[in-house]
Design a protein around this motif. Sequence first.
Motif, mmCIF file in Angstrom:
data_model
loop_
_atom_site.group_PDB
_atom_site.id
_atom_site.type_symbol
_atom_site.label_atom_id
_atom_site.label_comp_id
_atom_site.label_asym_id
_atom_site.label_seq_id
_atom_site.Cartn_x
_atom_site.Cartn_y
_atom_site.Cartn_z
ATOM 1 N N MET A 1 0.848 -1.188 0.000
ATOM 2 C CA MET A 1 0.000 0.000 0.000
ATOM 3 C C MET A 1 0.891 1.249 0.000
ATOM 4 S SD MET A 1 -3.088 1.033 2.604
ATOM 5 C CE MET A 1 -3.949 -0.489 2.191
ATOM 6 N N ASN A 2 0.540 2.219 -0.826
ATOM 7 C CA ASN A 2 1.343 3.421 -0.969
ATOM 8 C C ASN A 2 1.075 4.418 0.148
ATOM 9 O OD1 ASN A 2 2.583 3.050 -3.813
ATOM 10 N ND2 ASN A 2 0.404 2.639 -4.136
ATOM 11 N N ASP A 3 2.067 5.252 0.422
ATOM 12 C CA ASP A 3 1.906 6.353 1.355
ATOM 13 C C ASP A 3 1.068 7.431 0.675
ATOM 14 O OD1 ASP A 3 2.973 9.191 2.275
ATOM 15 O OD2 ASP A 3 3.279 7.797 3.943
ATOM 16 N N ILE A 4 -0.097 7.734 1.251
ATOM 17 C CA ILE A 4 -1.046 8.601 0.554
ATOM 18 C C ILE A 4 -0.522 10.024 0.419
ATOM 19 C CG2 ILE A 4 -2.450 9.418 2.488
ATOM 20 C CD1 ILE A 4 -3.701 7.977 -0.862
ATOM 21 N N ALA A 5 0.252 10.501 1.406
ATOM 22 C CA ALA A 5 0.804 11.853 1.316
ATOM 23 C C ALA A 5 1.800 11.943 0.158
ATOM 24 C CB ALA A 5 1.477 12.232 2.630
ATOM 25 N N GLU A 6 2.613 10.898 -0.023
ATOM 26 C CA GLU A 6 3.541 10.895 -1.149
ATOM 27 C C GLU A 6 2.805 10.857 -2.475
ATOM 28 O OE1 GLU A 6 7.948 9.195 -0.063
ATOM 29 O OE2 GLU A 6 6.619 7.985 -1.299
ATOM 30 N N LEU A 7 1.756 10.044 -2.564
ATOM 31 C CA LEU A 7 0.991 9.990 -3.813
ATOM 32 C C LEU A 7 0.445 11.366 -4.166
ATOM 33 C CD1 LEU A 7 -1.106 6.699 -3.802
ATOM 34 C CD2 LEU A 7 1.131 7.133 -4.802
ATOM 35 N N LYS A 8 -0.127 12.048 -3.194
ATOM 36 C CA LYS A 8 -0.691 13.371 -3.451
ATOM 37 C C LYS A 8 0.385 14.354 -3.878
ATOM 38 C CE LYS A 8 -4.696 12.999 -0.359
ATOM 39 N NZ LYS A 8 -5.444 13.625 0.765
ATOM 40 N N ASN A 9 1.568 14.212 -3.316
ATOM 41 C CA ASN A 9 2.665 15.113 -3.658
ATOM 42 C C ASN A 9 3.178 14.860 -5.068
ATOM 43 O OD1 ASN A 9 4.757 17.032 -3.312
ATOM 44 N ND2 ASN A 9 6.151 15.439 -2.605
ATOM 45 N N PHE A 10 3.439 13.604 -5.380
ATOM 46 C CA PHE A 10 4.107 13.306 -6.643
ATOM 47 C C PHE A 10 3.164 13.223 -7.835
ATOM 48 C CE2 PHE A 10 7.366 12.004 -3.630
ATOM 49 C CZ PHE A 10 8.467 12.648 -4.181
ATOM 50 N N VAL A 11 1.874 13.152 -7.597
ATOM 51 C CA VAL A 11 0.958 13.116 -8.728
ATOM 52 C C VAL A 11 0.787 14.489 -9.368
ATOM 53 C CG1 VAL A 11 -1.273 13.617 -7.621
ATOM 54 C CG2 VAL A 11 -1.157 11.954 -9.497
ATOM 55 N N VAL A 12 1.191 15.558 -8.664
ATOM 56 C CA VAL A 12 0.951 16.908 -9.159
ATOM 57 C C VAL A 12 1.613 17.134 -10.517
ATOM 58 C CG1 VAL A 12 1.437 19.349 -8.750
ATOM 59 C CG2 VAL A 12 0.521 17.927 -6.914
ATOM 60 N N ALA A 13 2.869 16.694 -10.675
ATOM 61 C CA ALA A 13 3.544 16.879 -11.966
ATOM 62 C C ALA A 13 2.774 16.204 -13.087
ATOM 63 C CB ALA A 13 4.964 16.331 -11.900
ATOM 64 N N HIS A 14 2.166 15.068 -12.797
ATOM 65 C CA HIS A 14 1.446 14.321 -13.833
ATOM 66 C C HIS A 14 0.084 14.944 -14.118
ATOM 67 C CE1 HIS A 14 4.457 11.115 -13.889
ATOM 68 N NE2 HIS A 14 4.578 11.385 -12.613
ATOM 69 N N THR A 15 -0.576 15.448 -13.084
ATOM 70 C CA THR A 15 -1.861 16.107 -13.340
ATOM 71 C C THR A 15 -1.658 17.367 -14.167
ATOM 72 O OG1 THR A 15 -1.687 17.243 -11.207
ATOM 73 C CG2 THR A 15 -2.982 15.223 -11.267
ATOM 74 N N ARG A 16 -0.626 18.141 -13.857
ATOM 75 C CA ARG A 16 -0.383 19.367 -14.618
ATOM 76 C C ARG A 16 0.026 19.059 -16.053
ATOM 77 N NH1 ARG A 16 2.550 23.734 -10.523
ATOM 78 N NH2 ARG A 16 0.888 23.761 -8.973
ATOM 79 N N SER A 17 0.834 18.020 -16.236
ATOM 80 C CA SER A 17 1.236 17.673 -17.597
ATOM 81 C C SER A 17 0.054 17.204 -18.435
ATOM 82 C CB SER A 17 2.318 16.585 -17.579
ATOM 83 O OG SER A 17 1.775 15.329 -17.194
ATOM 84 N N GLN A 18 -1.009 16.762 -17.760
ATOM 85 C CA GLN A 18 -2.217 16.322 -18.461
ATOM 86 C C GLN A 18 -3.270 17.419 -18.547
ATOM 87 O OE1 GLN A 18 -2.660 12.586 -19.652
ATOM 88 N NE2 GLN A 18 -0.690 13.600 -19.850
ATOM 89 N N GLY A 19 -2.889 18.632 -18.130
ATOM 90 C CA GLY A 19 -3.780 19.771 -18.306
ATOM 91 C C GLY A 19 -4.826 19.966 -17.225
ATOM 92 N N LEU A 20 -4.654 19.306 -16.081
ATOM 93 C CA LEU A 20 -5.621 19.472 -15.000
ATOM 94 C C LEU A 20 -5.198 20.641 -14.105
ATOM 95 C CD1 LEU A 20 -6.273 15.776 -13.871
ATOM 96 C CD2 LEU A 20 -7.457 17.112 -15.615
ATOM 97 N N PRO A 21 -6.053 21.632 -13.917
ATOM 98 C CA PRO A 21 -5.708 22.775 -13.064
ATOM 99 C C PRO A 21 -5.882 22.420 -11.591
ATOM 100 C CG PRO A 21 -7.894 23.077 -13.962
ATOM 101 C CD PRO A 21 -7.361 21.805 -14.579
#
Length: 362
Positions: A1-21
């Motif tokens: 199981m992943n650390d949820i705080a890390e997931l929230k932190n590191f997903v930001v680069a991917h959400t922005r690259s996919q155009g999500l504000p």
Amino acid sequence: MNDIAELKNFVVAHTRSQGLPPEHYDPLLARVQDDGGGTPGSWTYEWSAEADRLAGQGRLLDACVHYNMARFPYVDGPARQGALERCTETFDAWRAEAFPAIERLDVTLPAGRVRCWTVGLDAAEPRPLLVMTGGIVSVKEQWAPVLTQLGDLGFAGVVTEMPGVGENTLPYDADSPGMFSALLDAVTGRADVSRTYALALSFSGHLALRAALRDDRIRGVVGAGLPVRDFFTDTGWQRRVPRVTTDTLAHLTGTAPEKVYDLIRDWALTGDELAALRVPVAHVTSLRDEIIPPADARHLHEEVRGIRLLAHDDVHGSPSYFAQTRLWTLLSVLRMRGGYRAERTALTSEFARLRYGGGRSA
């Protein structure tokens, strides 16, 4: 199981690259409480629920982006496997409806299957080839916006994933750089593979550099955030690498997190190997990268002849500078290929506006 705080932190680069504000993804992330197996409040459930809503509105590519985030960082059970399947199915429905020039290509090798999306393959008029790959947590469907542009820039395109990522069933091992040559073999005759360029980000960029040492059909490599040497050998740095990165590497290589760095130590590129590169290389460095050590960017700068570099004062992936990176990497590919002066001038002007006019992301 992943650390949820890390997931929230590191997903930001991917959400922005996919155009999500941020105003879209911040409330969604606030609903995520754990990384349970697809139950309400869990990572996969909340992202998938939003994806289902968007798909129901006919916003297929937006839904695909959210299914992709739902399976992030890698498939570890039925919930994320389902999200990955919905991601690829929704992308397939989108491209059939909106951009049927994008076609599927499966390359079957002794060790597994490489599944790709392609555009512009044509035996009657073979074009120079651009091969695009992301890192250890990126699926091929993220490249949809680039695929739709390649025809206007005179390229055929192949986008795929790293071994073990998404639908790529190859093992991630010391032989992984050979995947690039296998892809070129598969499209020979429908693309001018003697003029192949790799736009390969993060860990796939490391594979592309190794492949370029062996295969002279690769005429240039453009990357960002590449592990080069110290990532593989510096035990002190490895103890600082975020858990999600270490766990993902362990998953892809089929080993335990505490053993993965011993396994990949010999993958480091030596100074002699970097000096032996005879193709142009361009690289984007994040100055506050928490995954790739700063020494690796220095190795590229000092040991690869004629390298072009762009640096951002940001974390891994430079999420605040995504628009600049996208323009600069595409411009770097065009510079390597030559021609298309008007397009290069337009891209240069837009990059300068963002870089020096105060613009970060678009």
